[in-house]
Design a protein around this motif. Sequence first.
Motif, mmCIF file in Angstrom:
data_model
loop_
_atom_site.group_PDB
_atom_site.id
_atom_site.type_symbol
_atom_site.label_atom_id
_atom_site.label_comp_id
_atom_site.label_asym_id
_atom_site.label_seq_id
_atom_site.Cartn_x
_atom_site.Cartn_y
_atom_site.Cartn_z
ATOM 1 N N GLN A 45 0.610 39.082 20.017
ATOM 2 C CA GLN A 45 1.445 40.248 19.779
ATOM 3 C C GLN A 45 1.547 41.190 20.961
ATOM 4 O O GLN A 45 2.469 41.980 21.028
ATOM 5 N N ASP A 47 2.517 40.409 23.683
ATOM 6 C CA ASP A 47 3.689 39.952 24.425
ATOM 7 C C ASP A 47 4.998 40.281 23.714
ATOM 8 O O ASP A 47 6.057 39.928 24.200
ATOM 9 N N VAL A 48 4.922 40.922 22.555
ATOM 10 C CA VAL A 48 6.111 41.159 21.732
ATOM 11 C C VAL A 48 6.582 42.600 21.880
ATOM 12 O O VAL A 48 5.785 43.528 21.863
ATOM 13 N N ASP A 49 7.874 42.769 22.006
ATOM 14 C CA ASP A 49 8.489 44.098 22.053
ATOM 15 C C ASP A 49 8.199 44.802 20.730
ATOM 16 O O ASP A 49 8.458 44.258 19.653
ATOM 17 N N GLU A 50 7.675 46.011 20.802
ATOM 18 C CA GLU A 50 7.273 46.762 19.598
ATOM 19 C C GLU A 50 8.428 46.976 18.628
ATOM 20 O O GLU A 50 8.273 46.829 17.414
ATOM 21 N N SER A 51 9.606 47.324 19.128
ATOM 22 C CA SER A 51 10.740 47.561 18.230
ATOM 23 C C SER A 51 11.176 46.258 17.557
ATOM 24 O O SER A 51 11.546 46.248 16.379
ATOM 25 N N LEU A 52 11.126 45.171 18.280
ATOM 26 C CA LEU A 52 11.457 43.865 17.706
ATOM 27 C C LEU A 52 10.432 43.485 16.640
ATOM 28 O O LEU A 52 10.786 42.966 15.576
ATOM 29 N N GLN A 53 9.180 43.763 16.910
ATOM 30 C CA GLN A 53 8.121 43.473 15.935
ATOM 31 C C GLN A 53 8.354 44.250 14.640
ATOM 32 O O GLN A 53 8.196 43.710 13.552
#
Length: 90
Positions: A45, A47-53
């Motif tokens: 996680q 590596d994941v864009d916060e808004s996308l998450q």
Amino acid sequence: MDVKLGLVVFFEIIMLSVEELMKEALSLPSASRALLAEKLVESLQGDVDESLQKLWTSEAKRRRDEIRSGEVKAISGEKALVEVRRLLDK
């Protein structure tokens, strides 16, 4: 030993270890596999864009609620893949 050959052997050992790890993980009880999967996903996680998450979390909760309410009927992954393949073949 040739450097190229050494790298091949190194990667074969890593893949064997991954395959052994997967075999062991798949032999765990379902609750343990779920916990392991959750921890593995959490480790990615960063590596994941916060808004996308947040969007995916919202979508997952919406889908969960649809199944719980009976609005949508869940089907097995196998049936879903058969349907997807059927649609792609059109």
